[in-house]
Scaffold this motif. Sequence first.
Motif, PDB file in Angstrom:
ATOM      1  N   SER A  98     -13.086   3.163  -9.876  1.00  0.00           N
ATOM      2  CA  SER A  98     -13.925   3.615  -7.618  1.00  0.00           C
ATOM      3  C   SER A  98     -14.769   4.521  -8.622  1.00  0.00           C
ATOM      4  N   ALA A  99     -14.560   5.815  -8.679  1.00  0.00           N
ATOM      5  CA  ALA A  99     -15.560   7.003  -9.408  1.00  0.00           C
ATOM      6  C   ALA A  99     -16.003   6.670 -10.821  1.00  0.00           C
ATOM      7  N   SER A 100     -15.639   5.713 -11.422  1.00  0.00           N
ATOM      8  CA  SER A 100     -16.265   6.012 -12.895  1.00  0.00           C
ATOM      9  C   SER A 100     -17.799   5.316 -12.782  1.00  0.00           C
ATOM     10  N   ALA A 101     -18.018   4.970 -12.543  1.00  0.00           N
ATOM     11  CA  ALA A 101     -20.090   4.782 -12.604  1.00  0.00           C
ATOM     12  C   ALA A 101     -20.907   5.800 -12.455  1.00  0.00           C
ATOM     13  N   GLY A 102     -20.338   6.943 -11.300  1.00  0.00           N
ATOM     14  CA  GLY A 102     -21.432   8.086 -11.641  1.00  0.00           C
ATOM     15  C   GLY A 102     -20.613   8.798 -11.806  1.00  0.00           C
ATOM     16  N   ASN A 103     -18.960   9.131 -12.439  1.00  0.00           N
ATOM     17  CA  ASN A 103     -18.464  10.182 -12.704  1.00  0.00           C
ATOM     18  C   ASN A 103     -18.890  11.194 -13.613  1.00  0.00           C
ATOM     19  N   ASP A 104     -20.139  11.028 -14.521  1.00  0.00           N
ATOM     20  CA  ASP A 104     -20.873  11.660 -15.146  1.00  0.00           C
ATOM     21  C   ASP A 104     -21.731  13.186 -13.972  1.00  0.00           C
ATOM     22  N   PHE A 105     -21.837  12.733 -12.886  1.00  0.00           N
ATOM     23  CA  PHE A 105     -23.172  13.523 -12.223  1.00  0.00           C
ATOM     24  C   PHE A 105     -21.869  13.603 -10.519  1.00  0.00           C
ATOM     25  N   TYR A 106     -21.101  13.220 -10.706  1.00  0.00           N
ATOM     26  CA  TYR A 106     -19.890  13.738  -9.081  1.00  0.00           C
ATOM     27  C   TYR A 106     -20.328  14.952  -9.456  1.00  0.00           C
ATOM     28  N   HIS A 107     -19.688  15.378  -7.994  1.00  0.00           N
ATOM     29  CA  HIS A 107     -19.190  16.763  -7.762  1.00  0.00           C
ATOM     30  C   HIS A 107     -17.418  16.157  -7.733  1.00  0.00           C
ATOM     31  N   PRO A 108     -16.885  17.356  -8.411  1.00  0.00           N
ATOM     32  CA  PRO A 108     -15.201  16.251  -8.243  1.00  0.00           C
ATOM     33  C   PRO A 108     -15.130  16.593  -6.785  1.00  0.00           C
ATOM     34  N   ILE A 109     -15.120  16.907  -5.911  1.00  0.00           N
ATOM     35  CA  ILE A 109     -14.135  17.075  -4.998  1.00  0.00           C
ATOM     36  C   ILE A 109     -15.154  15.538  -3.762  1.00  0.00           C
ATOM     37  N   LEU A 110     -16.549  15.226  -4.863  1.00  0.00           N
ATOM     38  CA  LEU A 110     -17.040  13.911  -4.357  1.00  0.00           C
ATOM     39  C   LEU A 110     -16.560  12.816  -5.221  1.00  0.00           C
ATOM     40  N   ALA A 111     -16.088  13.062  -6.190  1.00  0.00           N
ATOM     41  CA  ALA A 111     -15.118  11.747  -6.954  1.00  0.00           C
ATOM     42  C   ALA A 111     -13.661  11.327  -6.669  1.00  0.00           C
ATOM     43  N   LEU A 112     -13.022  12.756  -6.046  1.00  0.00           N
ATOM     44  CA  LEU A 112     -11.976  12.503  -5.133  1.00  0.00           C
ATOM     45  C   LEU A 112     -11.976  11.441  -4.360  1.00  0.00           C
ATOM     46  N   ILE A 113     -12.952  12.114  -3.280  1.00  0.00           N
ATOM     47  CA  ILE A 113     -13.412  10.819  -1.897  1.00  0.00           C
ATOM     48  C   ILE A 113     -13.600   9.306  -2.631  1.00  0.00           C
ATOM     49  N   ILE A 114     -14.235   9.678  -3.517  1.00  0.00           N
ATOM     50  CA  ILE A 114     -14.925   8.167  -4.013  1.00  0.00           C
ATOM     51  C   ILE A 114     -13.187   7.594  -4.421  1.00  0.00           C
ATOM     52  N   ALA A 115     -12.600   7.706  -4.808  1.00  0.00           N
ATOM     53  CA  ALA A 115     -11.478   7.344  -5.580  1.00  0.00           C
ATOM     54  C   ALA A 115     -10.659   7.234  -4.532  1.00  0.00           C
ATOM     55  N   SER A 116      -9.927   8.180  -3.490  1.00  0.00           N
ATOM     56  CA  SER A 116      -9.597   7.852  -2.408  1.00  0.00           C
ATOM     57  C   SER A 116      -9.624   6.698  -1.914  1.00  0.00           C
ATOM     58  N   ALA A 117     -11.175   6.154  -0.931  1.00  0.00           N
ATOM     59  CA  ALA A 117     -11.591   5.530  -0.826  1.00  0.00           C
ATOM     60  C   ALA A 117     -11.570   4.231  -1.094  1.00  0.00           C
ATOM     61  N   GLY A 118     -11.634   3.623  -3.010  1.00  0.00           N
ATOM     62  CA  GLY A 118     -11.399   2.507  -3.491  1.00  0.00           C
ATOM     63  C   GLY A 118     -10.230   2.076  -3.441  1.00  0.00           C
ATOM     64  N   THR A 119      -9.383   3.514  -3.429  1.00  0.00           N
ATOM     65  CA  THR A 119      -7.269   3.267  -3.448  1.00  0.00           C
ATOM     66  C   THR A 119      -7.032   2.455  -2.460  1.00  0.00           C
ATOM     67  N   VAL A 120      -7.709   2.716  -1.207  1.00  0.00           N
ATOM     68  CA  VAL A 120      -7.759   2.286   0.066  1.00  0.00           C
ATOM     69  C   VAL A 120      -8.066   0.849   0.023  1.00  0.00           C
ATOM     70  N   LEU A 121      -8.832   0.603  -0.505  1.00  0.00           N
ATOM     71  CA  LEU A 121      -9.653  -0.606  -0.699  1.00  0.00           C
ATOM     72  C   LEU A 121      -8.892  -1.556  -1.523  1.00  0.00           C
ATOM     73  N   ALA A 122      -8.386  -1.324  -2.598  1.00  0.00           N
ATOM     74  CA  ALA A 122      -7.873  -1.867  -3.797  1.00  0.00           C
ATOM     75  C   ALA A 122      -6.579  -2.536  -2.500  1.00  0.00           C
ATOM     76  N   TYR A 123      -5.565  -1.229  -2.356  1.00  0.00           N
ATOM     77  CA  TYR A 123      -4.583  -2.110  -1.555  1.00  0.00           C
ATOM     78  C   TYR A 123      -4.404  -2.553  -0.936  1.00  0.00           C
ATOM     79  N   THR A 124      -5.297  -2.440  -0.252  1.00  0.00           N
ATOM     80  CA  THR A 124      -5.049  -3.792   1.332  1.00  0.00           C
ATOM     81  C   THR A 124      -6.044  -4.425   0.925  1.00  0.00           C
TER      82      THR A 124
END
Lengths: 470, 72
Positions: free
Chosen positions: A301-327
């Motif tokens: 979920s975070a890979s597309a922009g993980n060259d520029f994201y802040h680590p916490i942004l990466a964490l938030i995006i990763a969390s959101a993507g995980t909820v989406l995938a699971y649901t």
Amino acid sequence: MANETTALTTLFTEFYFFMTIVLMFFIHVGFCMYEVGVSRTKNLQHTLLKNTMAIPVVGLVFLLFGMWFYIALQAWPVGSTAVSFETGFEPWSQKLAPNITDRISGVFWAAFALFGMTAASIVSGSIIERAKTTGFLIFAVYVGAVSWVIPAAWGWAGNGWMVQYLGFHDQYCSAVLHAPAGFATLGLLLALGPRIGKFGPAGEVREIPIHNPWMVTLGIFLIFIGFFGFYAACHIPIVNVAAEGAPAFWTATNIYGVPITLSGVTLNFLFALFGGMITAYLISGGNSFWTYSGGLTGLISASAGNDFYHPILALIIASAGTVLAYTLHNFVERRFKLDDAVGAVAVHGYCGVFGGLVAGFVLWGYPAVMPSPGTLISLSEGAGWFGTNAEGLPIVTPMGNAICTAVFAIGFGLIPGYIIGMLLKGFGLLRVPAAVEVSGLDGEVVPYNYPAVSGTEAAFEAIVKQEAKL
Amino acid sequence: MSTGLSSLSKLPELTTLYPFAGAEYVYTLILLGFIVVFFMWQTAMEQLHIKKIMGEAKSEPAPSAAAFAPAE
């Protein structure tokens, strides 16, 4: 080599890519362990070899045409209608063999070939316990050497026309690789159908018991390790990005020639992993399968922009993507009776698309590419249809990323995946007969998968005792 | 006889190091043939494997298949 700087940068780059290839092989070790762990004991060797054979098959066709697609089609058909047969990556090229004048093409090829093998492996786990190996390997040729390679040529190369004209950004291949591979899997699953017994008469979902949960979890751990290699292989590790005549500026860059730091990327990698694992652990109620898969959903979920994201942004995006995938995984399984044995469509398909879309918003306005003689990236005439920055460089936009992501997932994933799946089905190459599925795809070797459990070992020991007259 | 590298006296002039340089088109055809043969062999091998399992399955007592709904 002419001087010490050239020698050091060249040999470092050669060794750097070589090591990424070694690391990326762990992805395959992980996929094999994971899939075998999920299979029932009557299907272990079939599952193992089906996945394993994707490695040489995709590798061979990648030399035949896969890498050539990536190099030759970067500008085609928008930036240029010409297609070169002198790229240096044709199978008859003298650069793809021991040649003292070229130290990069081989390791560069191998890194891409490993990407291709990984893409094919994504499909493999979903279709276990009922798919024929031959059908899968034909499908693997498409997924591994075509489905993500043309998107990569267009959207994952500094000179790619989608990067230049649409400002597409996807540094670690959320939309370029995971989306087409995941959605091609979805197309194939629609043609293949579920395993016998997966859904009850009233449509209820049944849990098919996996034979070894420890192999599953350790397998995903190994995929995490391989993912480090995958990330590393997406960089130019050392290059002078200064314009011609300007003072030298040595740096690592992303695939688009823009300066980045491996240090920052490492944090983003880990925080995406953390976010995915913690979220999956919580929403699944501590389910181990989903907790480990959550590491992957977070990363993708975070890979597309993980060259520029802040680590916490990466964490938030990763969390959101995980909820989406699971649901979505649970919804699609129940609603459409889709039997995806390892959740590959959710992990790679849905999260790949999510990652591509999100990067367009979060990195809106970032320069999509940085031309320089060192990276061999140049700016095309009329680049930046959705806007340029003050220096005339195309910028990342939600529209650009959305269009490209949709084209990759649907145009290179779902539609061809379904068509090839139906063709394989029509030729009888897709699914084993029901009797074979019930008795087990391992056939006569089933009793030898776990001899101590099946009684084979005890029977042999009885013979030994008889012969020893004990 | 040398099929490729025969001297190391002129390092700056070194290029290809492998035997039969110039025969790359032949190498390509060999690769193509290898892939085709693999797929033909694999297809036949798998068909045989499936037939064998089907034969064994027929000789065994019928499994309690009533509870299952075959997908195809």
